[in-house]
Design a protein around this motif. Structure first.
Motif, short mmCIF file in Angstrom:
data_model
loop_
_atom_site.label_atom_id
_atom_site.label_comp_id
_atom_site.label_asym_id
_atom_site.label_seq_id
_atom_site.Cartn_x
_atom_site.Cartn_y
_atom_site.Cartn_z
N SER A 133 -0.53 8.55 -10.40
CA SER A 133 -0.56 7.74 -9.18
C SER A 133 -1.12 8.53 -8.01
O SER A 133 -1.12 9.76 -8.01
CB SER A 133 0.87 7.27 -8.83
OG SER A 133 1.69 8.40 -8.51
N LYS A 134 -1.58 7.80 -7.00
CA LYS A 134 -2.02 8.45 -5.77
C LYS A 134 -0.84 9.13 -5.08
O LYS A 134 -1.02 10.13 -4.38
CB LYS A 134 -2.67 7.41 -4.83
CG LYS A 134 -4.01 6.92 -5.31
CD LYS A 134 -4.63 5.96 -4.30
CE LYS A 134 -6.00 5.46 -4.76
NZ LYS A 134 -6.61 4.51 -3.80
N LYS A 135 0.34 8.57 -5.27
CA LYS A 135 1.54 9.16 -4.67
C LYS A 135 1.78 10.56 -5.21
O LYS A 135 2.05 11.48 -4.45
CB LYS A 135 2.75 8.25 -4.95
CG LYS A 135 4.07 8.77 -4.42
CD LYS A 135 4.07 8.87 -2.90
CE LYS A 135 5.45 9.25 -2.38
NZ LYS A 135 5.42 9.49 -0.92
N MET A 136 1.68 10.72 -6.54
CA MET A 136 1.88 12.04 -7.14
C MET A 136 0.75 12.98 -6.74
O MET A 136 0.97 14.18 -6.54
CB MET A 136 1.99 11.94 -8.65
CG MET A 136 2.47 13.23 -9.32
SD MET A 136 4.11 13.75 -8.74
CE MET A 136 4.32 15.28 -9.67
N ALA A 137 -0.46 12.43 -6.58
CA ALA A 137 -1.59 13.24 -6.13
C ALA A 137 -1.31 13.79 -4.73
O ALA A 137 -1.58 14.95 -4.42
CB ALA A 137 -2.86 12.40 -6.12
N GLN A 138 -0.75 12.94 -3.88
CA GLN A 138 -0.40 13.35 -2.52
C GLN A 138 0.64 14.46 -2.54
O GLN A 138 0.55 15.44 -1.78
CB GLN A 138 0.13 12.14 -1.75
CG GLN A 138 0.66 12.45 -0.36
CD GLN A 138 1.39 11.25 0.25
OE1 GLN A 138 1.25 10.12 -0.18
NE2 GLN A 138 2.19 11.53 1.27
N VAL A 139 1.65 14.32 -3.41
CA VAL A 139 2.70 15.32 -3.52
C VAL A 139 2.12 16.66 -3.95
O VAL A 139 2.45 17.72 -3.39
CB VAL A 139 3.81 14.86 -4.50
CG1 VAL A 139 4.79 16.00 -4.77
CG2 VAL A 139 4.54 13.65 -3.94
N LEU B 128 3.74 2.19 -6.94
CA LEU B 128 3.70 3.43 -6.17
C LEU B 128 3.57 4.65 -7.06
O LEU B 128 2.74 5.53 -6.80
CB LEU B 128 4.97 3.54 -5.31
CG LEU B 128 5.09 4.79 -4.42
CD1 LEU B 128 4.01 4.78 -3.34
CD2 LEU B 128 6.48 4.86 -3.79
N TRP B 129 4.37 4.72 -8.13
CA TRP B 129 4.46 5.94 -8.94
C TRP B 129 3.81 5.85 -10.33
O TRP B 129 3.52 6.88 -10.92
CB TRP B 129 5.93 6.33 -9.12
CG TRP B 129 6.55 6.93 -7.91
CD1 TRP B 129 7.41 6.33 -7.03
CD2 TRP B 129 6.36 8.27 -7.43
NE1 TRP B 129 7.78 7.20 -6.04
CE2 TRP B 129 7.15 8.41 -6.26
CE3 TRP B 129 5.62 9.36 -7.87
CZ2 TRP B 129 7.21 9.59 -5.53
CZ3 TRP B 129 5.67 10.55 -7.14
CH2 TRP B 129 6.45 10.65 -5.98
N ASN B 130 3.63 4.65 -10.85
CA ASN B 130 3.08 4.49 -12.20
C ASN B 130 1.76 3.72 -12.20
O ASN B 130 1.42 3.04 -13.17
CB ASN B 130 4.10 3.76 -13.09
CG ASN B 130 5.24 4.66 -13.51
OD1 ASN B 130 5.02 5.75 -14.04
ND2 ASN B 130 6.47 4.22 -13.28
N ASN C 77 6.53 12.73 -14.51
CA ASN C 77 5.65 11.65 -14.10
C ASN C 77 5.68 11.41 -12.59
O ASN C 77 4.81 10.73 -12.05
CB ASN C 77 6.08 10.38 -14.84
CG ASN C 77 5.15 9.22 -14.60
OD1 ASN C 77 3.98 9.43 -14.33
ND2 ASN C 77 5.66 8.02 -14.71
N GLY C 78 6.68 11.95 -11.93
CA GLY C 78 6.82 11.80 -10.49
C GLY C 78 7.63 12.97 -9.95
O GLY C 78 7.99 13.88 -10.70
#
Length: 392
Positions: free
Chosen positions: A163-169, A369-371, A125-126
């Motif tokens: 999340s947008k954070k995981m998209a960025q990663v 941030l992540w979920n 998930n992250g």
């Protein structure tokens, strides 16, 4: 050279096996835990009159057996001639191909992306550990290897993330456009919002292990580690046993190690022979999160799931090998800025934290941030989104 020849063979056979109007739905499984989504797609395929097949790696045998018992077609595979000449055709017949990992053979698949939609679901998930181009060993690989890696990354038409954070990663790690990212939710987290599942599993664990009832439960789930030869290892500090000695009478420590370190687990059980330590083999890590008041981990993605549960109170990051791990494996550069708990590097500091009165952590900012899109309804949205490609 063997890899080059193998991928060339995949490319040749995939062109031969490619059909003009593919209709099937295929799921590539390297990790268990997403059975809820698999069953949902199996039901959708049944309603639409389409074939649905789960192609799984050997480590998913137990999960595949349960799926097969429910009437879902499952086929075991590993890279090799048998896969290329007998099972690759299943992949090439897919209108929708769902993947939970990086699969090297995909670099050779001659998909017509107007006819086949390839989706990356991933298996976490992250992200804490680096992967793809951010993985430290990638820079040392040959130019041919790097081209092959990127061909796999480019095969995915869509990345489903929570999340947008995981998209960025993903965009940074795989060098793919942000436009391929769909912040729709991570389907495996849906189960974490299921009140009936929470209650039933929690009751089952307590019934099987009654000593935990009324106790403060500390769950330790270290991430999987390998030595320089690629073999699984368990290299806990020699003074780790002191943590057990310092637990209060009301605390119980459940240790859940990765399945690949069974040999180390046997030795550790002998060293940590205490009534305060509970070893659980008949429940998954996800299950055990439901009874944990404190979670001790390091670089495991389990934190992204635990923070969604109503019983989650505290996460401690026991990173005794942080510098070495960061240099040899790789950790996300901003890791320390967003972890929702204290990071310690010594057993003494870990003991000090565990001895402190338990205070509930507010995971709101971390989950934002992540979920972001994980709300218990990701599976529904994924089915609705992918339906248009199936019926295309």
């Amino acid at each position: 050279m063997k890899k080059v020849i193998y991928i060339w063979l995949v490319k040749l056979v995939s062109r031969w096996k490619r059909v003009k109007d593919p209709q099937d739905i295929v799921y590539l499984m390297s990790f268990a835990g997403n059975e809820h989504l698999i069953k949902a797609f199996a039901e959708l395929a049944k309603q639409l009159g389409r074939n649905f097949t789960v192609l799984y790696l050997p480590q998913c045998q137990a999960a595949a057996t349960k799926l097969a018992a429910e009437g879902i077609q499952t086929v075991e595979f590993t890279d090799g001639f048998d896969f290329v000449f007998h099972k690759l055709q299943l992949v090439m017949q897919a209108r929708l191909l769902l993947c939970d990992n990086y699969y090297a053979f995909l670099s050779g698949c001659a998909f017509d992306h107007q006819q086949t939609h390839v989706v990356q679901l991933w298996h976490a998930n992250g992200a804490i550990k680096t992967f793809g181009w951010e993985e430290l060993t990638t820079a040392q690989r040959s130019a041919a290897d790097k081209r092959r890696f990127q061909k796999v990354y480019d095969q995915f038409d869509e990345y489903l993330v929570g999340s947008k954070k995981m998209a960025q990663v993903f965009a940074q790690s795989y060098h793919v456009p942000r436009t391929r990212m769909n912040v729709i939710g991570y389907p495996r987290t849906d189960e974490l919002f299921d009140k009936n599942w929470q209650m039933q599993v929690s009751q089952n664990i307590k019934q099987k292990y009654p000593d935990i009832i009324g106790k403060e439960i500390i769950l330790y789930t270290p991430t999987y580690r390998e030595n320089s030869a690629g073999k699984p290892v368990m290299n806990l500090p020699e003074d780790f046993y002191q943590l057990v000695n310092q637990l209060s009478g009301n605390q119980r420590l459940i240790i859940k190690l990765h399945p690949h370190v069974k040999a180390a687990e046997k030795q550790l059980k002998q060293q940590l022979n205490s009534d305060k330590v509970i070893w659980v083999d008949d429940f998954s890590t996800n299950d055990l999160l439901l009874v944990a008041d404190r979670l001790i981990t390091d670089y495991s993605s389990v934190i992204f799931d635990y923070s969604l549960l109503p019983n989650a109170k505290q996460i401690l990051f026991y990173c005794y090998d942080y510098d070495q791990y960061a240099q040899q494996v790789g950790i996300q550069a901003d890791f320390k800025s967003w972890i929702p708990g204290k990071m310690v590097t010594t057993t003494a500091d870990l003991i000090n934290e565990v001895q402190q009165p338990l205070e509930a952590t507010d995971f709101t900012q971390f989950n934002r941030l992540w979920n972001t899109a994980n709300d218990g309804h990701a599976t529904e949205r994924v089915l609705q989104t992918e339906l248009k490609y199936i019926q295309k």
